[in-house]
Design a protein around this motif. Structure first.
Motif, short mmCIF file in Angstrom:
data_model
loop_
_atom_site.label_atom_id
_atom_site.label_comp_id
_atom_site.label_asym_id
_atom_site.label_seq_id
_atom_site.Cartn_x
_atom_site.Cartn_y
_atom_site.Cartn_z
N ALA A 175 0.83 -1.20 0.00
CA ALA A 175 0.00 0.00 0.00
C ALA A 175 0.87 1.25 0.00
O ALA A 175 0.61 2.22 -0.74
CB ALA A 175 -0.93 -0.01 1.22
N VAL A 176 1.92 1.24 0.86
CA VAL A 176 2.82 2.39 0.89
C VAL A 176 3.51 2.58 -0.46
O VAL A 176 3.59 3.69 -1.00
CB VAL A 176 3.85 2.22 2.02
CG1 VAL A 176 4.89 3.34 1.98
CG2 VAL A 176 3.16 2.20 3.37
N LEU A 177 3.99 1.46 -1.00
CA LEU A 177 4.68 1.55 -2.29
C LEU A 177 3.72 1.98 -3.40
O LEU A 177 4.11 2.69 -4.33
CB LEU A 177 5.32 0.20 -2.63
CG LEU A 177 6.49 -0.22 -1.73
CD1 LEU A 177 6.98 -1.60 -2.11
CD2 LEU A 177 7.63 0.79 -1.82
N SER A 178 2.45 1.53 -3.28
CA SER A 178 1.46 1.94 -4.29
C SER A 178 1.23 3.45 -4.23
O SER A 178 1.15 4.11 -5.27
CB SER A 178 0.14 1.19 -4.05
OG SER A 178 0.32 -0.21 -4.22
N ARG A 179 1.14 3.97 -2.98
CA ARG A 179 0.98 5.42 -2.88
C ARG A 179 2.20 6.16 -3.43
O ARG A 179 2.07 7.15 -4.15
CB ARG A 179 0.75 5.81 -1.42
CG ARG A 179 -0.62 5.39 -0.88
CD ARG A 179 -0.91 6.07 0.45
NE ARG A 179 0.01 5.64 1.48
CZ ARG A 179 -0.19 4.60 2.28
NH1 ARG A 179 -1.29 3.86 2.15
NH2 ARG A 179 0.68 4.28 3.22
N GLU A 180 3.37 5.67 -3.07
CA GLU A 180 4.58 6.31 -3.59
C GLU A 180 4.65 6.18 -5.10
O GLU A 180 5.07 7.12 -5.80
CB GLU A 180 5.81 5.68 -2.95
CG GLU A 180 5.93 5.96 -1.46
CD GLU A 180 7.14 5.29 -0.86
OE1 GLU A 180 7.84 4.56 -1.59
OE2 GLU A 180 7.41 5.51 0.35
N LEU A 181 4.24 5.01 -5.61
CA LEU A 181 4.23 4.82 -7.05
C LEU A 181 3.25 5.78 -7.71
O LEU A 181 3.53 6.35 -8.78
CB LEU A 181 3.86 3.37 -7.38
CG LEU A 181 3.76 3.03 -8.89
CD1 LEU A 181 5.10 3.27 -9.58
CD2 LEU A 181 3.32 1.59 -9.07
N GLY A 182 2.08 5.95 -7.08
CA GLY A 182 1.11 6.89 -7.64
C GLY A 182 1.67 8.31 -7.68
O GLY A 182 1.52 9.02 -8.69
N ALA A 183 2.32 8.71 -6.56
CA ALA A 183 2.92 10.05 -6.54
C ALA A 183 4.03 10.17 -7.59
O ALA A 183 4.15 11.18 -8.29
CB ALA A 183 3.47 10.35 -5.14
N ALA A 184 4.85 9.10 -7.69
CA ALA A 184 5.92 9.12 -8.69
C ALA A 184 5.34 9.18 -10.10
O ALA A 184 5.87 9.87 -10.98
CB ALA A 184 6.82 7.89 -8.52
N GLN A 185 4.24 8.44 -10.32
CA GLN A 185 3.61 8.49 -11.64
C GLN A 185 3.06 9.87 -11.94
O GLN A 185 3.15 10.35 -13.08
CB GLN A 185 2.51 7.43 -11.72
CG GLN A 185 3.02 6.00 -11.80
CD GLN A 185 1.90 4.98 -11.78
OE1 GLN A 185 0.76 5.30 -11.45
NE2 GLN A 185 2.22 3.74 -12.13
#
Length: 404
Positions: A175-185
């Motif tokens: 979940a944390v990585l998904s949020r970070e991935l979303g922000a990075a995207q």
């Protein structure tokens, strides 16, 4: 597990003492196993989905029980020979046919136990079914196998719990990585859009510069064509251009010669003025000596001392300036001079007035502006000022006497 093996392999024990079955090659059937083994066989050797399909097919319907109830009911049905037990027997024989052939090569209980210890490290389901139904499987070996499976299930349960905890941690991390991935995207998308805009702007600038370059090349080509036409129309054009350039160089040399001539004339004029000044100075010295002699003969009062006092003479003829200097310096004063606006800058008069202690203004040869400047400055500052109507050495003497 290893503690049970010596009782199975110890030498000197008969088949009746170890609980071994009578000598024969027929495998035992599922309903011939001890009742407590059916649970392990069904739980390990047959997936619950396959078990549900077998039960539905054997009973000609659809089981509505949950997985646990289905497992318990099948365990009860497999304790006696019936449709369910026979269907399960056939399915297990089909699934583990190759393992059954490997176990059939074991002719003694000791060999079967050794084969079980080796085979269970790879896949426990097939070796479990083959070992429990083998003709040389004794109750002690079956108990040994069941204990190993039981402990393995405990270990599997504990591993499942560990895996579940790890899975939960991985879910949180995911979940944390998904949020970070979303922000990075989002950042990547924003940067990509910015880069696209810059690229479009640069491409537009490139197109504009290319258009300018094409226009410049076109103009150069047109001018070149016009030049060729002009050269064809005027065959001697190049020679005339060279002559024009030569004329320009000659004109530049002529201008340089005129400038040098003008400098020479100005230098000659300076030397002429220098000669005139020296002649006037010589004449002034002669006149000064004559005036001094006349003053001695007439018994005039000698000039007072003006040591270290700046005396400004405003006006006067240029030839008489050296005489004024000598008169003032004879008294010990410092000589300052301003022509009153004839040649010197009028704006410098204020600075010269500020530096003077005493002022002699010869009103007959200065401008009105200089006169009023001198009068206003001396009135404001309270400086001594003597006005002389006609410029002469005798007038300067009288002014010096008045100042003293």
């Amino acid at each position: 597990m290893t503690e049970l093996m010596p009782s199975l392999t110890a030498p000197g024990l008969s088949a009746s003492e170890t609980g071994a079955p009578a000598q024969g090659s027929r495998r035992r059937r599922l309903w011939e196993l001890e009742g407590h083994l059916h649970c392990a066989v069904l739980g390990v050797c047959l997936p619950i989905a396959a078990l549900r399909r077998l039960v539905d097919k054997a009973l000609g319907g659809q089981a509505v029980a949950d997985d646990y109830e289905l497992h318990c009911g099948t365990v009860v049905d497999c304790k006696f020979r019936g449709p369910v037990a026979q269907a399960v027997q056939r399915e297990l024989d089909r699934r583990y046919m190759r393992t059954l052939k490997q176990a059939a090569a074991m002719k003694t209980t000791e060999a079967l136990a050794a084969w079980w210890n080796d085979a269970r490290c790879q896949d426990i389901a097939g070796p479990l079914w083959a070992t429990l139904t083998h003709a040389r499987c004794t109750p002690a070996l079956a108990q040994h196998v069941e204990g190993g499976v039981h402990m393995l299930q405990h270990q599997a349960g504990m591993a499942a719990r560990v895996d579940f905890d790890r899975f939960e941690a991985l879910l949180d991390e995911n979940a944390v990585l998904s949020r970070e991935l979303g922000a990075a995207q989002q950042r990547s998308t924003h940067q990509a859009s910015e880069q696209s805009r810059r690229i479009e702007s640069q491409q537009g600038e490139i197109l504009r510069l290319r258009a300018q370059l094409i226009g410049r090349d076109t103009a150069i080509a047109a001018l070149g064509e016009d030049l060729r036409v002009l050269e064809a129309a005027a065959p001697g054009l190049r020679n005339r251009v060279e002559l024009a350039r030569e004329c320009e160089r000659l004109l530049e040399r002529q201008h340089e010669s005129q400038r040098l001539l003008l400098q020479s004339q100005q230098e000659a004029e300076r030397w002429r003025r220098r000669a005139d000044d020296l002649a006037a100075e010589l004449h002034g010295r002669d006149a000064l000596s004559i005036d001094a002699n006349e003053a001695d003969r007439a018994g005039e009062e000698p000039l007072a001392r003006l040591d270290d006092r700046a005396v400004l003479c405003v006006g006067g003829r240029p030839a008489s300036v050296p005489i004024y200097r000598q008169l003032i310096e004879r008294t010990g004063g410092r000589f300052l001079h301003h022509d009153g606006g004839e040649e010197d800058n009028p704006t410098m008069l204020d600075t010269t007035l500020a530096a003077a202690d005493l002022v002699i203004c010869q009103t007959g040869c200065i401008s009105h502006d200089a006169y009023w400047r001198v009068k206003d400055h001396c009135k404001r500052t309270g400086k001594r000022c003597v006005f002389v109507e006609s410029p002469s050495s005798s007038g300067v003497k009288r002014a010096l006497l008045a100042l003293a």
